[in-house]
Design an enzyme around this catalytic site. Sequence first.
Site, PDB file in Angstrom:
ATOM      1  N   GLN A 475      10.710  18.654  61.770  1.00  0.00           N
ATOM      2  CA  GLN A 475       9.410  18.887  62.381  1.00  0.00           C
ATOM      3  C   GLN A 475       8.283  18.836  61.356  1.00  0.00           C
ATOM      4  O   GLN A 475       7.211  18.303  61.627  1.00  0.00           O
ATOM      5  CB  GLN A 475       9.394  20.233  63.100  1.00  0.00           C
ATOM      6  CG  GLN A 475       8.045  20.620  63.688  1.00  0.00           C
ATOM      7  CD  GLN A 475       7.502  19.601  64.663  1.00  0.00           C
ATOM      8  OE1 GLN A 475       8.244  18.811  65.243  1.00  0.00           O
ATOM      9  NE2 GLN A 475       6.189  19.604  64.850  1.00  0.00           N
ATOM     10  N   GLU A 476       8.507  19.384  60.181  1.00  0.00           N
ATOM     11  CA  GLU A 476       7.447  19.475  59.176  1.00  0.00           C
ATOM     12  C   GLU A 476       7.042  18.109  58.625  1.00  0.00           C
ATOM     13  O   GLU A 476       5.857  17.825  58.471  1.00  0.00           O
ATOM     14  CB  GLU A 476       7.890  20.388  58.021  1.00  0.00           C
ATOM     15  CG  GLU A 476       7.889  21.867  58.356  1.00  0.00           C
ATOM     16  CD  GLU A 476       6.477  22.444  58.440  1.00  0.00           C
ATOM     17  OE1 GLU A 476       5.545  21.826  57.900  1.00  0.00           O
ATOM     18  OE2 GLU A 476       6.321  23.515  59.043  1.00  0.00           O
ATOM     19  N   SER A 477       8.011  17.276  58.311  1.00  0.00           N
ATOM     20  CA  SER A 477       7.705  16.022  57.605  1.00  0.00           C
ATOM     21  C   SER A 477       8.290  14.791  58.271  1.00  0.00           C
ATOM     22  O   SER A 477       8.191  13.698  57.705  1.00  0.00           O
ATOM     23  CB  SER A 477       8.254  16.095  56.175  1.00  0.00           C
ATOM     24  OG  SER A 477       9.681  16.112  56.204  1.00  0.00           O
ATOM     25  N   TYR A 582       5.519  23.547  68.237  1.00  0.00           N
ATOM     26  CA  TYR A 582       6.316  23.574  67.006  1.00  0.00           C
ATOM     27  C   TYR A 582       7.622  24.345  67.226  1.00  0.00           C
ATOM     28  O   TYR A 582       8.708  23.877  66.863  1.00  0.00           O
ATOM     29  CB  TYR A 582       5.483  24.215  65.899  1.00  0.00           C
ATOM     30  CG  TYR A 582       6.156  24.346  64.559  1.00  0.00           C
ATOM     31  CD1 TYR A 582       6.008  23.365  63.585  1.00  0.00           C
ATOM     32  CD2 TYR A 582       6.930  25.466  64.230  1.00  0.00           C
ATOM     33  CE1 TYR A 582       6.605  23.491  62.342  1.00  0.00           C
ATOM     34  CE2 TYR A 582       7.528  25.601  62.997  1.00  0.00           C
ATOM     35  CZ  TYR A 582       7.360  24.612  62.051  1.00  0.00           C
ATOM     36  OH  TYR A 582       7.959  24.733  60.819  1.00  0.00           O
TER      37      TYR A 582
END
Length: 619
Positions: A475-477, A582
Amino acid sequence: MAFLAAEKAFASGDLGTYNRLKQSLKSYPLYPYLEYKELLKKLDAKNKAEIDQFISQYSDSPLADRLKYMFIKQLAVDKRYDLLQQYYSYGDDASLDCQILAYKLKNGHSIKDLASDIEDLWSVPKSQPKDCDLIFKKWIDEVGVDHNIAYHRFYRTAHEGSIGLLKYLERFLDRDKRYITDLWVKAKKDPGVVNRRSFFPSKDHNLEAPILVFALKRLAWGDRDKAYKVWLHTKNQIPLSQSHTDDIERTLFLALATENNSKALKWLDSDNLNKFITDDLVNHWKLAVLLRNERWETIKELYSLLPLNQQQSNQWQYWNAIAQQQTGQKKEAALTLKLLADKRDYYGYLAATRLKQPLKLNHVAAPVSSDTLKRVENSDNVKRAKELFELERYINASSEWRKHLQSLNSDEEIQAASKIAHSWGWYNQGILTIAKSGYWDDTEIRFPTAFKESYIEMAKKVNLPPQWLMGVSRQESAYGPLAVSPAGAYGLMQVMPSTAKVYSRKFDIPYSNRRDLLKPHINIEMGSRYLELRYHQMDKNPIYASAAYNAGKHRIDQWKPFGRHPTEIWIESIPYTETRDYIKKVMTYRAIYALKLGVDDDVFEYILTTETGGETIPE
């Protein structure tokens, strides 16, 4: 490598070595990058033919646009506006727009000929560059500013611009309208002033109403209860259009709902269930309010009013099924939940867990023929991107890649490109590329398992599931070890350099500068330690910990007073859309990576069997 040696020779002025190396690189994919650097030294009108040749020859590369941009800038410096107009697209740069208009004015055009373009440049909610001062002055002196145009700019500035510009624009309003400037300035500084009995002089309701709307909307996101009281007190002071009333009520409802204020439910119960029914965000918060209050019959009623596209969403189908289940329609609920349980999705995984069915991965590789794969692989952009990627010139590689995607004509070609990027280890580009084709079932590309050993090793150290660490990275990158965010976070788990400095000392992690965060094993250790900290700070609640990883612990502390609810309802009621989405994605990705690693994961069981919110989280 000859290419790097050629660059070095050119930079040092060793042109003999450079030309010899360049000659040997004519068939090398990055040859245009050498020519580009040469032409940057020759940005002069006399070299126009050579520049035009490059722009034409390499029109498929971002270098062509880059060289064109640099040539335009140089022509402006040289005041060659006759040539500049051949390359420049009007509207891209206000300074250049004004320089060209000034050139036209000097060379025979009248101010009236240019009035429309000048008006467009003037009518923005910000100050324009000094290059515009001359033409604005002549336009104002010779043509004049129409009151409607002046008020349009004034109104936009009141909402988006500075108080200083607002005061400047007052002079262009009719004298009897200028009093609104003072009202706007006061409302921008303190929106609560609109509650004063004598604040609105009631001279021109059409001018005064937008000030009330602006102030109430701003106040609503600061002090919900005060905004609600002010609205009740002021709404009959000024005649408002229906659109103004709706604008205020929509904002008030959203603001009240995000903090679980009881007035949000009262608004819904006041015959407002079908208001703003095509508005996705409003409908989401209607749902959240009703879920918090266990209003299952009303949820079913709301579902029946929704537009078809919203009814068909997994979210609404899931919650309508739960509402049916809670009101005795168990067969109808079971049918919907069974259909959802087959899906690789947050609501599908909730449904499967409720039915005690295994979660599904549903992997189907993207159907790409070998001919298509070969054709895409052999394109000049892809060849250049590959070389740039291997040289760790990721910005240039991404530019070439985006340019190539613009030229692709079919979903199969886009899917082929995603497979190519994935095969290089450019995982985030593979994920982003396949998403453009709308193909969601190739879980090899969409959920890479690279660096698996590092995640498993680190998971043991921090006593967290490796699939959770991998889900956060996804999810972050988008699983990009080289990703850098606009905020300055680096690598797979998007670690800030300030965090890395602290953690390098605390946990003896080797770290010298931010480029170290692009090394997967270092980034994974830093990010895992940070998630571990949040997990223990927040009473070992994985939902809190994930939310804090995204929005910060202080946000979670702000949300605690909004009440204690079943965890799946608490997630649905997270005030920030970004954090709410998220959490759903991280939990889903965590479950997917558990399936890919062949391990058990109970996070969806946790979501369905616990309550969240309300309690005090120990420091």
